[in-house]
Write a protein that holds these residues in place. Structure first.
Motif, short mmCIF file in Angstrom:
data_model
loop_
_atom_site.label_atom_id
_atom_site.label_comp_id
_atom_site.label_asym_id
_atom_site.label_seq_id
_atom_site.Cartn_x
_atom_site.Cartn_y
_atom_site.Cartn_z
N ASN A 96 31.72 47.75 35.82
CA ASN A 96 31.94 47.66 37.27
C ASN A 96 32.98 46.61 37.59
O ASN A 96 32.97 45.52 37.01
CB ASN A 96 30.63 47.31 37.97
CG ASN A 96 29.56 48.33 37.66
OD1 ASN A 96 29.51 49.37 38.29
ND2 ASN A 96 28.74 48.05 36.67
N TYR A 98 34.72 44.30 40.59
CA TYR A 98 34.59 43.76 41.95
C TYR A 98 35.87 43.00 42.28
O TYR A 98 36.33 42.20 41.47
CB TYR A 98 33.36 42.85 42.05
CG TYR A 98 32.09 43.61 41.76
CD1 TYR A 98 31.44 44.31 42.76
CD2 TYR A 98 31.59 43.69 40.46
CE1 TYR A 98 30.30 45.06 42.49
CE2 TYR A 98 30.45 44.44 40.18
CZ TYR A 98 29.81 45.12 41.20
OH TYR A 98 28.70 45.87 40.92
N SER A 115 32.81 45.77 45.94
CA SER A 115 33.14 46.88 45.05
C SER A 115 34.21 47.73 45.72
O SER A 115 34.44 47.63 46.93
CB SER A 115 31.90 47.68 44.68
OG SER A 115 31.07 47.88 45.79
#
Lengths: 200, 84
Positions: A96, A98, A115
């Motif tokens: 992920n 960010y 995000s």
């Protein structure tokens, strides 16, 4: 999802000795330690990277409904752009990514993380205790959702993550509160939150 | 080392970082460093380092990941002492 973190630099200097043996190794990767050691102001670099990690981790925690973990090395920071008083970068947590934007002043460092699917993030920083950020956030949510004041409640879920409820049903959780020393802050994103807030 | 003894040492280690003195009065195995004692996250690093020094162990990242309560810390300390 979004997250934020504020560091009161005076308090951080009093509370934490990042120069103690082992501290940097527990928190920062070799690449991040390189950023710190090559910085003119090393303390500032430590707390900038720290606030990026904490803000991104908060966003990550909310996105996946995770309980708090103590593993700062999972969050990998990259500073993409830095100028007087500002910095932007990315923090990777597993797969992920960010995005972070930071305000760097003499007194505090503030980072907002989000995000990729989030837009319209609003940030507010106060030189006041956490109750001030909480009150202002409360007002903003109240105005946006137009719910009666006495029905709006700020609660915490099983993971300790905060959310707003109205009449005991879930209303909104795309926000983050942070406080340290003399400073407190919140951020929130109200765009499209009527439809997608629980899944963002 | 006995659990009681470890908890006693932990209490001494944690004390300077505690933000919630009321919760500290009830310090025990269920005490949560963040939720109860409100220790700020940078000081959690200090606690990990202090525990390493005090008990002469190395806490790897996987163990640290889970060090949220006094009981978690006791388990990690006991495991590491057995390994040594």
């Amino acid at each position: 999802m979004i997250g934020n973190d504020v560091v009161d630099l005076c308090l951080a200097a009093r509370e934490s000795n990042w120069r103690r043996i082992g501290f940097l190794e527990k928190v920062f990767s070799e690449a991040e330690q390189e950023i710190i050691t090559s910085s003119e102001n090393q303390s500032l670099a430590v707390w900038l990277l720290w606030s990026m990690k904490e803000a991104a981790y908060k966003a990550h925690q909310r996105k996946f409904h995770l309980t708090r973990r103590l593993n700062w090395l999972v969050q990998q920071c990259e500073i993409l752009h830095k100028e007087q008083g500002k910095a932007s970068g990315i923090v990777k947590i597993n797969d992920n990514i960010y995005k972070t934007t930071s305000v760097v002043s003499l007194e505090y460092i503030y980072t907002s993380a989000q995000s990729a699917n989030i837009s319209g993030v609003k940030n507010a920083i106060f030189k006041a205790p956490s109750s001030e950020a909480k009150n202002q956030l409360f007002q903003e949510v109240l105005e946006y959702f137009k719910v009666p004041c006495n029905e709006l409640k700020l609660k915490k879920d099983e993971q300790g993550l905060p959310f707003f409820s109205s009449n005991d049903s879930f209303l909104f959780n795309r926000f983050s509160l942070s406080g340290h020393g003399r400073f407190s802050a919140y951020n929130l994103s109200l765009i499209n939150c009527e439809t997608s807030v629980k899944h963002s | 080392m006995e659990t009681k003894e470890i908890i006693y040492c932990l209490k001494k280690i944690v004390k300077p970082y505690v933000q919630n003195d009321m919760a500290f009065q009830d310090f025990g195995k269920d005490t949560d460093f963040i939720k109860d004692l409100e220790i700020n996250s940078a000081n959690l690093v200090d606690i990990v380092l202090d525990v390493e020094d005090e008990f002469n162990i190395a806490i790897d990242n996987d163990s640290m990941d889970n060090m949220l309560t006094v009981e978690d810390a006791v388990k990690i300390i006991k495991n590491k002492q057995q390994e040594a």
